[in-house]
Enzyme design. Sequence first.
Site, PDB file in Angstrom:
ATOM      1  N   THR A   1      35.046  37.960  32.231  1.00 15.05           N
ATOM      2  CA  THR A   1      35.284  39.083  31.334  1.00 15.05           C
ATOM      3  C   THR A   1      34.179  39.127  30.287  1.00 15.05           C
ATOM      4  OG1 THR A   1      37.669  38.773  31.598  1.00 15.05           O
ATOM      5  CG2 THR A   1      36.974  40.004  29.673  1.00 15.05           C
TER       6      THR A   1
ATOM      7  N   GLY B   1      37.802  34.716  29.213  1.00 15.40           N
ATOM      8  CA  GLY B   1      38.410  33.439  29.532  1.00 15.40           C
ATOM      9  C   GLY B   1      39.759  33.526  30.195  1.00 15.40           C
ATOM     10  N   GLY B   2      40.044  34.616  30.915  1.00 17.15           N
ATOM     11  CA  GLY B   2      41.307  34.691  31.645  1.00 17.15           C
ATOM     12  C   GLY B   2      42.501  34.460  30.740  1.00 17.15           C
TER      13      GLY B   2
END
Length: 525
Positions: free
Chosen positions: A333, A415-416
């Site tokens: 992302t 970072g999910g």
Amino acid sequence: MKENIAFTAPHKTATEAGMSILRQGGTATEAMVAAAATISVVYPHMNSIGGDGFWLIDNPGSDAPIAIDACGAACQNLAVYQEFDAIPERGGLSAITQAGTISGWQTALNADANAKLPLSEILAPAIAAARSGFEVTTSLQTASDKLYAVDKRNDAFKALYEPNGLALKQGEHFTNPALANTFEYLAKNGLQAFYQGELAQSFAADLAAAGSQIKLADINATQAQLVTPLKASLQGVDCYNLPAPTQGIHSLIILSIVDQLRSKASEDIDWLHLIVEATKQSFHLRPQLWADPNAVTALYQQVLQTPAISELANNISMSKAEAWPFNASPGDTVWLAARDQRGQMVSFIQSIYWEFGSGVVMKDGGFTWNNRGISFSLDNTTTNCLAANKKPAHTLNPAFARYHDGRRLAYGTMGGEGQPQTQAKVFTDYTWRNRTINEAVAAPRWLLGRTWGDTSTNLKVEQALASELGTELDRLKHKWQSVEDNNEMMGHAGAILDSETELAAASDPRSDGAALVGCADSPSQ
């Protein structure tokens, strides 16, 4: 002249693109579109115009920030997935959802009364970066090496990202003329041309050839939405985030719990322990809260209220860690922020989910389609089960804070599922621990749960912090391991702080980014 513009992004070329628009008097929204397009060129493993985006746009004097949900929904035809026990992670069948990000750009520009620059100027930096090229970063090489081992990447992917039959290598010069052509086409025909006409037809053909069930009608129907932002009122500050299907609810639950219990924290170990345990309490609720806004349970409307937060806070022991089997999902992302000379601020995030998404490149478009739909469940009894026109549980969630003394903070990270944890760490360090935003972003961090290519579910702690706190982590019964400092698994965080006396911007040393503050060349209109 007082500094009045700022931009931060995890790649310096995107920061420069945003600042170039701000210097000529463009709005933060226009600058963000310029940077979002540019970073899709130079960080193609982390995001693309074949993915999703979410916006918070804060205008001085407004009641609340404008929130935009540019999440693509699942396609209409899903019958083939009845044959599977799990959704394929790569290839055409992992490309399930529409690409909402460009519709989000258009929605943001439409909502900005001061946005007047032509698309040709806004997209010029991205066109230049794609056509003239850029140097491959270590981050891009790492992702390229990983995708080189993936079978289900299409021929267009190989032609673009493996031009010599090999994965990209750090230091190589990379160009993407097809993506430059795409942006030139959009500059001439408008952003909606991504979803209508010959360009959209070519995308539908590429997806069909790869086995995706996305049809031209699905692409035609893609539309970002203006939504009501979530708000958590803490002591002295109002925090905003995006509603479902994002993790915004979890980011605000964690901050609300920490706000209630922060009087019990004084040392570094106390703050780490408190945020980790608040994360666990919030993530216990994911089956009820993390899904399409029409699928979440009634708890969603109550969980940020004081009684619910108090109940969660009462579950936390400051002397012992809760056992935790949580498995986090990976996610690549980009988060960016801007502040223009009029005071408009933007917190923005854009993604294709896993590195290089589905691994399916649009041969005429020069970009990869997302694999966000793999976060759906094939268990029809769950809130996040796969269904036509449904939005998947989404890791993306840009954050924004309005302090009662007039300060404003745009902050976020990639970072999910680590995003809520890193947001909490950065916000806590600045708001309650008297750190500067640069100190808050750069300080050693941790991540609870699994990340890229990892099967462990423990607490990962960067070495500098582990050396200092390891004995205390053991005392509190945390299951943890140390990882190298400035580890990319901890995300690429950033922040912009705006106050009467200070305008500051921070970029994460874990990224290839830059944070710049300056003065606009053009007077405010």
